[in-house]
Write a protein that holds these residues in place. Structure first.
Motif, PDB file in Angstrom:
ATOM      1  N   LEU A  66       0.833  -1.193   0.000  1.00  0.00           N
ATOM      2  CA  LEU A  66       0.000   0.000   0.000  1.00  0.00           C
ATOM      3  C   LEU A  66       0.871   1.248   0.000  1.00  0.00           C
ATOM      4  CD1 LEU A  66      -2.541  -1.357   2.588  1.00  0.00           C
ATOM      5  CD2 LEU A  66      -3.067  -0.810   0.213  1.00  0.00           C
ATOM      6  N   ALA A  84      -0.769  -0.818  -6.488  1.00  0.00           N
ATOM      7  CA  ALA A  84      -1.921  -0.858  -7.399  1.00  0.00           C
ATOM      8  C   ALA A  84      -2.954   0.136  -6.911  1.00  0.00           C
ATOM      9  CB  ALA A  84      -2.508  -2.268  -7.463  1.00  0.00           C
ATOM     10  N   GLY A  85      -3.675   0.719  -7.845  1.00  0.00           N
ATOM     11  CA  GLY A  85      -4.705   1.687  -7.467  1.00  0.00           C
ATOM     12  C   GLY A  85      -5.263   2.403  -8.682  1.00  0.00           C
ATOM     13  N   TRP A  86      -5.857   3.546  -8.398  1.00  0.00           N
ATOM     14  CA  TRP A  86      -6.501   4.325  -9.454  1.00  0.00           C
ATOM     15  C   TRP A  86      -5.586   5.480  -9.875  1.00  0.00           C
ATOM     16  CZ3 TRP A  86      -8.736   1.799  -5.558  1.00  0.00           C
ATOM     17  CH2 TRP A  86      -9.849   1.010  -5.840  1.00  0.00           C
ATOM     18  N   ARG A  96      -3.793   6.467  -6.559  1.00  0.00           N
ATOM     19  CA  ARG A  96      -4.552   6.492  -5.291  1.00  0.00           C
ATOM     20  C   ARG A  96      -4.909   5.069  -4.883  1.00  0.00           C
ATOM     21  NH1 ARG A  96      -9.062   8.651  -7.102  1.00  0.00           N
ATOM     22  NH2 ARG A  96     -10.201   6.700  -6.902  1.00  0.00           N
ATOM     23  N   ASP A  97      -4.649   4.727  -3.647  1.00  0.00           N
ATOM     24  CA  ASP A  97      -5.161   3.453  -3.132  1.00  0.00           C
ATOM     25  C   ASP A  97      -5.900   3.712  -1.821  1.00  0.00           C
ATOM     26  OD1 ASP A  97      -3.255   3.625  -1.115  1.00  0.00           O
ATOM     27  OD2 ASP A  97      -1.929   2.090  -1.976  1.00  0.00           O
ATOM     28  N   ALA A  98      -6.267   2.647  -1.124  1.00  0.00           N
ATOM     29  CA  ALA A  98      -7.079   2.791   0.094  1.00  0.00           C
ATOM     30  C   ALA A  98      -6.398   3.662   1.138  1.00  0.00           C
ATOM     31  CB  ALA A  98      -7.388   1.417   0.683  1.00  0.00           C
ATOM     32  N   GLU A 123      -8.719   7.679 -13.220  1.00  0.00           N
ATOM     33  CA  GLU A 123      -9.582   6.619 -12.659  1.00  0.00           C
ATOM     34  C   GLU A 123      -9.381   5.249 -13.303  1.00  0.00           C
ATOM     35  OE1 GLU A 123     -11.093   6.891  -9.683  1.00  0.00           O
ATOM     36  OE2 GLU A 123     -10.080   8.831  -9.783  1.00  0.00           O
ATOM     37  N   SER A 124      -8.536   5.151 -14.344  1.00  0.00           N
ATOM     38  CA  SER A 124      -8.161   3.804 -14.780  1.00  0.00           C
ATOM     39  C   SER A 124      -7.409   3.134 -13.637  1.00  0.00           C
ATOM     40  CB  SER A 124      -7.262   3.866 -16.021  1.00  0.00           C
ATOM     41  OG  SER A 124      -8.050   4.102 -17.173  1.00  0.00           O
ATOM     42  N   VAL A 125      -7.505   1.800 -13.573  1.00  0.00           N
ATOM     43  CA  VAL A 125      -6.856   1.052 -12.498  1.00  0.00           C
ATOM     44  C   VAL A 125      -5.541   0.491 -13.026  1.00  0.00           C
ATOM     45  CG1 VAL A 125      -7.097  -0.840 -10.849  1.00  0.00           C
ATOM     46  CG2 VAL A 125      -9.115   0.461 -11.558  1.00  0.00           C
ATOM     47  N   ARG A 150      -8.595  -4.605   7.345  1.00  0.00           N
ATOM     48  CA  ARG A 150      -8.706  -3.316   6.652  1.00  0.00           C
ATOM     49  C   ARG A 150     -10.019  -3.124   5.894  1.00  0.00           C
ATOM     50  NH1 ARG A 150      -6.300  -1.661   2.609  1.00  0.00           N
ATOM     51  NH2 ARG A 150      -5.453  -3.556   1.756  1.00  0.00           N
ATOM     52  N   PHE A 173     -13.210   2.200  -1.101  1.00  0.00           N
ATOM     53  CA  PHE A 173     -12.409   1.772   0.053  1.00  0.00           C
ATOM     54  C   PHE A 173     -11.569   0.519  -0.208  1.00  0.00           C
ATOM     55  CE2 PHE A 173     -15.910   3.967   2.537  1.00  0.00           C
ATOM     56  CZ  PHE A 173     -15.110   4.993   3.003  1.00  0.00           C
ATOM     57  N   GLU A 174     -11.676  -0.070  -1.380  1.00  0.00           N
ATOM     58  CA  GLU A 174     -11.007  -1.337  -1.719  1.00  0.00           C
ATOM     59  C   GLU A 174     -11.626  -2.538  -1.015  1.00  0.00           C
ATOM     60  OE1 GLU A 174      -6.749  -1.434  -1.492  1.00  0.00           O
ATOM     61  OE2 GLU A 174      -6.515   0.356  -2.734  1.00  0.00           O
ATOM     62  N   PHE A 185      -8.554  -5.854  -5.809  1.00  0.00           N
ATOM     63  CA  PHE A 185      -7.168  -6.234  -6.055  1.00  0.00           C
ATOM     64  C   PHE A 185      -6.898  -7.687  -5.647  1.00  0.00           C
ATOM     65  CE2 PHE A 185      -7.266  -1.626  -5.733  1.00  0.00           C
ATOM     66  CZ  PHE A 185      -6.735  -1.290  -6.969  1.00  0.00           C
ATOM     67  N   TYR A 214     -15.920   3.495 -14.673  1.00  0.00           N
ATOM     68  CA  TYR A 214     -14.865   4.412 -14.231  1.00  0.00           C
ATOM     69  C   TYR A 214     -13.715   3.719 -13.514  1.00  0.00           C
ATOM     70  CZ  TYR A 214     -18.659   7.463 -15.475  1.00  0.00           C
ATOM     71  OH  TYR A 214     -19.682   8.058 -16.157  1.00  0.00           O
ATOM     72  N   GLY A 215     -13.386   2.498 -13.963  1.00  0.00           N
ATOM     73  CA  GLY A 215     -12.200   1.839 -13.419  1.00  0.00           C
ATOM     74  C   GLY A 215     -12.467   1.064 -12.140  1.00  0.00           C
TER      75      GLY A 215
END
Lengths: 416, 416
Positions: A5, A20-22, A38-40, A65-67, B151, B198-199, B231, B376-377
Motif C-alpha cells: 500500500l 496498485a490503485g486508481w 490512489r489506493d485505500a 480513474e483507470s486502475v 482493513r 475503500f477497496e 485487487f 470508471y475503473g
C-alpha cells in the motif's frame, strides 16, 4: 496479487515494489511525466522519464480513474508526498476508465450535488466524500463499543411490519405475499420488547420514512442508532448512558467534544432561553440554534439536553413526568443547535398503554401484536434513537445529509 | 435504580443488597417459599420464611414473569445457585404479569413453534432462546472484528432499489412516492461499487426475499453478512479472507472449529465425492450432506469449500475461470453439510457486464444505474455473503432458523 500500500512505501526505500490503485492524476510535463496513484491508504507519485513508458502514458487507457498496477523502485524525494516516489516504473492497466463526468483530484468536486449523486459510485471516491464515510464507520463502531461496554446486547429486528409504529403517517406500503405491509419507521416496540429479554439492547439498522420533505436534513432511508435499557429510575439514567455512548462515538477525534456531564434544561426553561413564548408547544429550528449558542456560551458545550417536552408533542408510548403529568420524561439532544437524538422513558405497564391510546383517540388493534409482550412483565425502561447521517453531517459541518450518505434515498431519488 | 446483578451477589456476602428482575419461578413449600429471580446475568434464589412476606408471595401479583425488586441479605448456601441466596427479603412489584401462554422455567418451552412465535417477546426470554440470540450477537461482532483487522471498512447501503439486483425473481414491491420500487435482495452491486472507494468493505444488514418457500431454512427477511474486496488475483484470495473472518466469528467458542486452511474441492470433484452423476448442474441438499461427511472424515473439518460451480448456475456478475470458461470463479462454503456462504470473484470490466447480460438474454437497462460505476475503473474483486440465521442455526444445531431469529418474517408471519 502481491502489492503493497502507499502507506508502506517508506519502509521499502531502494527496493522494487508493486503498488496498485486508481490514476488519481496524470501530468504530462515537457521533460517528465507524473502519475499520481490512489489506493485505500493514500497517494503515490510515479515518475516517468523513459520515452517508451511516456508514450504508454499518452495512450487513451491512461485516463484518470483507470486502475493500474505499477512495479517500480522506491526512491527518496523530499518534494514527493511521504518523502518517496516511484521511479523506473513498469505499468500495467487493469481496467480502463471512461471519460469522467467530473474530476476527482481537486480539493472539491466541481459538479452540483445532483450530478454527484447521479454518479455516486464515482463521487464517493473523492477524498472528502470518502473521509465522511470513514467517519461514519468510526461513529458506528464507537456507538457499538460504548454500548457493549455498558452491557448492551446487539439485536436485529424486522423491517417489514404489519402496522405503522409511529402513529400511521409517512410509511411506505409494500405487497407482502398478497397482503399490505409497511416498512418500519423505527425499531421502537421491538427494542422495547427486547428489554424483557436482555435488559439492555441496541440496534444499528435502516429505518424508512415516506416523508415528502425535500430538505437538506431528510432522507427516505437513514441509519438509526437505537438503544433501550431496563430498570431505570427515569429518563436521567437514559441520558447518562447516552452521554457515555456519545463519548465513545467521538473517541476517534483528536480532541474530546463530549463533556462528562452534558448541560440539561427543562423545556419550559429552554423556551425562556430561546426567547420563545411560554405557551409554545415545541422548539422551532431557530430556538434549537439559540439553545446551541447558549450551551456553547454558558457551558462551553457542543451538546445540550432539553428535557420535559410537553406530553401532547411526544408519541403515546412516552412516560409522563409523575410530578407534572402534562410534561414528559422525554428528551431531545441538540448538537451544535440541531436535534440529533430523541429519547426518553417509556410506559412499561400494559394498562398504561391501553389508557394512553384511548386518551390519544387511537385504536388499540394496530398495536395489539406489539403490546401483547407488555402483558408479561416489563421493567421501567427508556432509550433513544440517533440519526447517523444527521450526526455525521453535524460533526463534519456538512450542509446536506446526502453528502455523508453513500447512496441517499429521497423524494426524487431511488437510483443508483 | 441502585441494584446489583445476580452475578455480583457473591461479592456482597452478609451485606444487604437490592436486585431486580423477573420472577422466573415461585415455589410455595410448606415451611418455606422460594422466589427465583432472573436478570440479564442469571438467576438468584430468594428465601421467604417470614409469614407476612409469604402472604405477599401468595398474592396474584406474584405470578411468574412479574417484575420485582428485592432488598435482602446475601447469605452463603452451598445448595443455592452460585453458593449464595437472599434472605429476609423486602419485595416490591414493579410490573405484574398476566397469565402466561407457556412456562419459561423448564429446560424447553412446552409449546409449539408457532405458539412461541405468536408470543415471541415472551418466548425469547427462555434461557435457550435467549442464548441463541446472544450467540448471534457474538457472531456478528466477530464478523466485524475479523474484517476490521483485515482493513475492511463498514458501509450502509440502500434497501429500497429501483430494480431487482438478483435477476428479477422473488422481490417485494413497494410504493415509493407513487412509483414502484423494490426491497433489496442483497447489497451486491453497492458493495462492489464501494470497492472503488475503500477497496475492502463490509455490511451487516437486512435483505429481503419474497420466496414462497415455507421451509425450516427460509426467511422473508434475514441478516446478510456481506464483504467485498478489490485487487484479488482470483476467488482464492477471497476464500483466504473469508477463512480468517470465520475464525474471528467463532472465536468466542471454547474450542476453535475453523481450520487454518479449509479444504476446497472443485465442483467436478464434489460431484464425484457425493456420488452424483458428472453432468449434474448443481449440488442437491443430499450432496451437500455427503460432502460435509467427507470433509469431517477426510480432513476433520466442519467446513468445506466447493469451487468452480458451472457458470450457468451462477449469477451473471460471476467471473469465469479463465482456464475453463464453462466453470466459474465462484464458490460455496458448506458448514456441517449445509451451504451457508456464497461467494466468488466478480466481473470488473463494464464491457464484460454488457456482454454477460447479452449472453444471459437479459436487458441492460434495469442494471444501468449500478453498472455506470463500473465504467470508471474497477479493480479485479470478489466477496461473499453469509446468512446469519442459517449460520447460527447450524452452529447451535437448531433445526429451524426461526428459533434463532428474534421476530421472524415468512410467508405466513408478519406479526409481531
Amino acid at each position: 496479487m502481491q502489492r503493497i500500500l502507499s502507506s508502506q512505501l517508506t519502509a521499502h526505500v531502494h527496493e522494487t515494489v508493486t503498488i496498485a490503485g486508481w490514476i488519481h492524476r496524470r501530468r504530462l510535463l515537457k521533460s517528465v511525466a507524473f502519475l499520481i496513484v490512489r489506493d485505500a491508504e493514500g497517494l503515490s507519485q510515479v515518475v516517468v522519464a523513459v520515452p517508451e513508458t511516456r508514450a504508454q502514458l499518452e495512450e487513451p487507457t491512461f485516463v484518470e480513474e483507470s486502475v493500474v498496477e505499477v512495479t517500480a523502485t522506491v526512491t527518496p524525494n523530499e518534494q514527493a508526498p511521504g518523502g518517496v516516489e516511484l521511479t523506473a516504473p513498469k505499468i500495467r492497466v487493469l481496467a480502463t476508465a471512461a471519460a469522467l463526468p467530473f474530476e476527482l483530484h481537486r480539493p472539491a468536486i466541481g459538479a452540483t450535488l445532483p450530478t454527484q449523486l447521479d454518479h455516486a459510485a464515482l463521487a464517493l471516491r473523492h477524498p472528502a466524500r470518502r473521509e465522511a464515510l470513514r467517519i461514519s464507520a468510526a461513529v458506528v463502531a464507537g456507538f457499538r463499543a460504548g454500548l457493549t461496554e455498558q452491557r448492551f446486547v446487539e439485536i436485529q429486528t424486522p423491517k417489514i411490519v404489519a402496522s405503522a409504529t409511529e402513529s400511521g403517517a409517512n410509511v411506505f406500503t409494500l405487497d407482502y405475499f398478497g397482503r399490505p405491509a409497511y416498512l418500519a419507521q423505527s425499531p421502537q416496540f421491538y427494542k422495547q420488547l427486547m428489554v424483557g429479554v436482555f435488559e439492555r439492547v441496541f440496534e444499528v439498522g435502516p429505518v424508512f420514512r415516506a416523508e415528502p420533505s425535500d430538505t437538506a436534513r431528510h432522507l427516505a432511508q437513514y441509519t438509526s442508532l437505537d438503544a433501550e435499557m431496563g430498570f431505570v429510575s427515569d429518563h436521567r439514567d437514559v441520558m447518562a448512558a447516552l452521554t457515555r455512548t456519545l463519548a465513545a462515538m467521538t473517541a476517534f477525534l483528536d480532541r474530546p467534544i463530549v463533556p462528562s456531564e452534558i448541560p440539561a434544561v427543562h423545556f419550559t426553561e429552554a423556551l425562556r432561553i430561546a426567547g420563545a413564548p411560554a405557551d409554545e408547544p415545541d422548539l422551532a429550528p431557530a430556538h434549537e440554534r439559540a439553545l446551541g449558542e447558549w450551551a456553547r456560551r454558558e457551558h462551553g458545550s457542543d451538546f445540550v439536553y432539553v428535557t420535559g417536552y410537553p406530553m401532547r408533542k411526544r408519541p403515546f408510548y412516552t412516560h409522563p413526568d409523575p410530578a407534572r403529568p402534562e410534561y414528559s420524561n422525554g428528551f431531545d439532544l441538540l448538537f451544535r443547535g440541531l436535534e440529533i437524538v430523541t429519547g426518553g422513558q417509556r410506559l412499561h405497564r400494559y394498562e398504561d398503554y391501553v389508557e394512553a391510546l384511548a386518551r390519544a383517540g387511537e385504536p388499540l388493534e394496530p398495536y395489539a401484536g406489539y403490546l401483547d409482550g407488555f402483558r408479561y412483565g416489563m421493567p421501567p425502561h427508556g432509550g433513544w434513537a440517533i440519526g447517523l447521517e444527521r450526526f455525521v453531517a453535524r460533526l463534519t459541518e456538512t450542509a446536506n445529509v446526502r453528502e455523508v450518505t453513500a447512496f441517499p434515498r429521497d423524494l426524487h431519488r431511488v437510483i443508483p
